[in-house]
Design a protein around this motif. Structure first.
Motif, PDB file in Angstrom:
ATOM      1  N   ASP A 144       7.465   0.625   0.231  1.00 36.20           N
ATOM      2  CA  ASP A 144       6.338  -0.109   1.115  1.00 36.20           C
ATOM      3  C   ASP A 144       5.034   0.006   0.585  1.00 36.20           C
ATOM      4  OD1 ASP A 144       8.519  -0.779   2.780  1.00 36.20           O
ATOM      5  OD2 ASP A 144       7.996   0.420   4.537  1.00 36.20           O
ATOM      6  N   THR A 167       4.577  -1.908  -2.742  1.00 36.25           N
ATOM      7  CA  THR A 167       4.411  -3.410  -2.446  1.00 36.25           C
ATOM      8  C   THR A 167       2.808  -3.511  -1.723  1.00 36.25           C
ATOM      9  OG1 THR A 167       6.636  -3.558  -1.852  1.00 36.25           O
ATOM     10  CG2 THR A 167       5.116  -5.283  -1.053  1.00 36.25           C
ATOM     11  N   ARG A 168       2.411  -2.651  -0.601  1.00 38.17           N
ATOM     12  CA  ARG A 168       1.202  -2.620  -0.033  1.00 38.17           C
ATOM     13  C   ARG A 168       0.099  -2.562  -0.720  1.00 38.17           C
ATOM     14  NH1 ARG A 168      -2.024  -5.141   3.457  1.00 38.17           N
ATOM     15  NH2 ARG A 168      -3.438  -4.014   4.519  1.00 38.17           N
ATOM     16  N   SER A 222      -0.454  -5.532  -3.432  1.00 36.79           N
ATOM     17  CA  SER A 222      -1.027  -6.678  -2.623  1.00 36.79           C
ATOM     18  C   SER A 222      -2.535  -6.532  -2.511  1.00 36.79           C
ATOM     19  CB  SER A 222      -0.443  -6.728  -1.297  1.00 36.79           C
ATOM     20  OG  SER A 222      -1.258  -7.680  -0.558  1.00 36.79           O
ATOM     21  N   ILE A 223      -3.087  -5.193  -2.160  1.00 40.79           N
ATOM     22  CA  ILE A 223      -4.349  -4.966  -2.050  1.00 40.79           C
ATOM     23  C   ILE A 223      -5.065  -4.822  -3.210  1.00 40.79           C
ATOM     24  CG2 ILE A 223      -5.978  -2.967  -1.424  1.00 40.79           C
ATOM     25  CD1 ILE A 223      -3.896  -2.030   0.596  1.00 40.79           C
ATOM     26  N   GLU A 272      -9.285  -3.060   3.385  1.00 41.08           N
ATOM     27  CA  GLU A 272      -8.116  -3.634   3.678  1.00 41.08           C
ATOM     28  C   GLU A 272      -7.268  -2.204   4.252  1.00 41.08           C
ATOM     29  OE1 GLU A 272      -6.574  -6.275   3.488  1.00 41.08           O
ATOM     30  OE2 GLU A 272      -8.168  -7.368   2.824  1.00 41.08           O
ATOM     31  N   LEU A 273      -7.629  -0.975   3.860  1.00 39.54           N
ATOM     32  CA  LEU A 273      -6.821   0.299   4.160  1.00 39.54           C
ATOM     33  C   LEU A 273      -7.666   0.985   5.711  1.00 39.54           C
ATOM     34  CD1 LEU A 273      -6.325   1.903   0.866  1.00 39.54           C
ATOM     35  CD2 LEU A 273      -4.678   0.709   2.295  1.00 39.54           C
TER      36      LEU A 273
END
Length: 549
Positions: free
Chosen positions: A214, A217-218, A221-222, A382-383
């Motif tokens: 995960d 993937t994350r 994307s970021i 984003e985080l």
């Protein structure tokens, strides 16, 4: 119906009373007109005479009158009688009609009463059935309660017997194993703890694998989102600056008598002046971009003024140094305003501004820092991290490059010492010193600084590489692959982004081919510096050849 009959009876009674009254009147009048006869006495009463027996005209007249009155009374009585009879008939018809309506109403009421009675009977039947079911359920519950009581009694007996059996079993175990109950409990707890730890490790490993998947993937994307949202200009700079001249005769004036002017210029500015056959142009070469830019401004002003001699060179050079310092300070302030940092230490501002004239692989370092700050801020948002601190760390991570020509050491460590000296946050200092893994990474800010630095440096058009370094990297890639056992041929493909390794099939099997690809990739990662990724492809091919004659 009863009211109509009563009225009829009253009306009939009135008619009878009227008739009787008429008859009584007639009779009374007749009695008054006829005198009473004397008592009969045969012996003494004389016989009437003929005159007496003859009818009396007055009496006859009275009788006629009485008869007329009686006739009138009878006619009135007949009229009353007919009127009474008509009213009686009307009342009778009305009574009969009322009776029919009452009969219909009674029949309707009887029908409703019959329906209500049937409904009541049905309800009573349903209530009786429900009572029967409830009685059955109550009997079943009572039976179940009795069963539960019996089971409870049996359970108590079994618990008692199990407790006794457990005590006997424990005593038997103590006799066989030679352990007390406390020792056995300790061993059991240790075994359970060991099993729990083993299962926890398995669960932790599964969670870690899932988190890695995960997270990749994350993170992808970021990073892609940050790259798409940051648009920067393409940069390409070199270590040589060109100064255009109004004419070729100016080259002689730059050189001066016996080279006096050019030697003085190189000594004052610290820059090499290259005068060749290029028409109307002079090249200035220096590793320090600030000195090179200062020399370029100095020479341009000297050429424009036309007076070139050692004293004039020193005067213009000092003025150019102040001009460059002002430009560096303004560039640093513009960069800070663009990033949103306003509380930087005053001593760091001119050092940061000096990066305006510093390049790395052709990429301007100050623009690189601004770009890294924007990328790190987008990823931190984003985080849900501290955006300001992440932008600050990325903005200052290459500040040490302004001093690498003056201070010995890595620019990451130099920049960290500089930031620590002027009171920057420890997390920012750690991000600066760890952005090239010279110090082990411990914070999220340092990881984001590394990611922003890699994104800004590896984007298309950000940096350029000399042909010599490019060729050397390709040769080193082929050397690393060719040094392995069983390798026959090595080809660098796609400008060094892919390496195809041909191996001997009788020496390297399929499993060893996988191991070989992994070892080559690991060695390339450790020894070379390159943008993007390099793909390692190991080709193992078997061929059988025969000729038919």
């Amino acid at each position: 119906m009863g009211i109509g009959v009563f009225e009829l009876l009253i009306l009939g009674g009135l008619v009878v009373l009227i008739v009787l009254a008429s008859i009584a009147v007639v009779f009374f009048r007749q009695q008054r007109a006829v005198p009473p006869s004397p008592p009969a006495n045969t012996e003494t009463a004389p016989q009437p005479s003929a005159a007496v027996l003859a009818p009396d005209p007055a009496e006859s007249e009275r009788r006629a009158l009485l008869e007329e009155e009686a006739a009138e009374i009878r006619s009135e009585a007949d009229a009353y009688h007919r009127d009474a009879r008509a009213r009686a008939d009307a009342l009778l018809r009305e009574a009969q009609s009322s009776r029919h309506d009452a009969d219909d109403e009674i029949r309707a009421q009887r029908g409703e009463m019959r329906e209500q009675r049937l409904d009541l009977e049905r309800r009573e039947q349903r209530l009786a059935e429900r009572e029967e079911r409830l009685d059955a359920e109550i009997r079943a519950l009572e039976e179940r309660a009795r069963t539960l009581d019996e089971l409870k009694a049996d359970l108590k007996v079994q618990r008692k017997s199990l407790g006794e059996a457990e005590v006997e079993h424990q005593q038997a175990l103590e006799r066989v194993a030679g352990l007390t109950a406390e020792q056995a409990k300790a061993e059991l707890v240790a075994a359970v703890e060991h099993e729990a730890k083993r299962r926890a490790v398995i669960v932790e490993r599964d969670i870690e694998r899932q988190a890695i998947r995960d997270g990749e993937t994350r993170a992808r994307s970021i990073i892609v989102g940050a790259i798409q949202r940051v648009a920067s200009d393409q940069t390409s700079e070199s270590v040589v600056s060109a100064v255009h001249l109004p004419g070729d005769d100016m080259k002689g004036r730059i050189i001066g008598r016996e080279g006096r002017n050019i030697r003085s210029f190189e000594q004052v500015t610290g820059v090499n002046v290259m005068i060749d056959d290029t028409p109307e142009s002079v090249l200035l070469s220096c590793f320090d971009p600030v000195r090179r830019e200062t020399a370029r401004i100095t020479l341009a002003e000297l050429v424009k003024d036309g007076r070139i001699h050692p004293a004039r060179i020193e005067e213009v050079h000092e003025r150019s140094k102040h001009q460059i310092e002002a430009q560096c300070l303004r560039a640093a302030e513009d960069a800070m305003a663009e990033v949103g940092i306003s509380d930087l230490h005053p001593e760091l501002v001119p050092i940061l501004g000096a990066l305006r004239y510093r390049t790395s692989y052709g990429q301007n370092v100050l623009k690189h820092l601004v770009e890294c700050a924007h990328i790190a801020g987008l990823m931190a948002a984003e985080l849900r991290l501290d955006v300001e601190q992440c932008k600050r760390a990325a903005f200052l991570h290459d500040i040490g490059k302004a001093l690498t020509h003056e201070v010995e050491g890595s620019h990451a460590l130099i920049g960290a010492d500089l930031a620590r000296k002027y009171g920057e946050n420890p997390d920012v200092v750690h991000a600066i010193e760890a952005h090239h893994n010279e110090v082990e990474v411990r914070t999220v800010e340092a990881v984001l600084t590394q990611a922003a630095d890699a994104i800004s440096g590896s984007r298309p058009g950000a940096r350029r590489e000399s042909i010599e370094a490019y060729v050397q990297r390709l040769e080193r890639l082929e050397e690393i692959a060719a040094a392995r056992e069983g390798v026959e041929k090595v080809f660098a493909m796609q400008a060094g982004r892919e390496i195809r390794v041909m191996v001997a099939p009788d020496v390297v099997d399929d499993i060893e081919a996988q191991v070989l690809a992994r070892d080559i990739a690991k060695q390339v990662e450790e020894e070379l510096t390159y943008p993007g990724q390099i793909r390692i492809v190991v080709v193992r091919e078997s061929r059988a050849t025969e000729t038919a004659r």
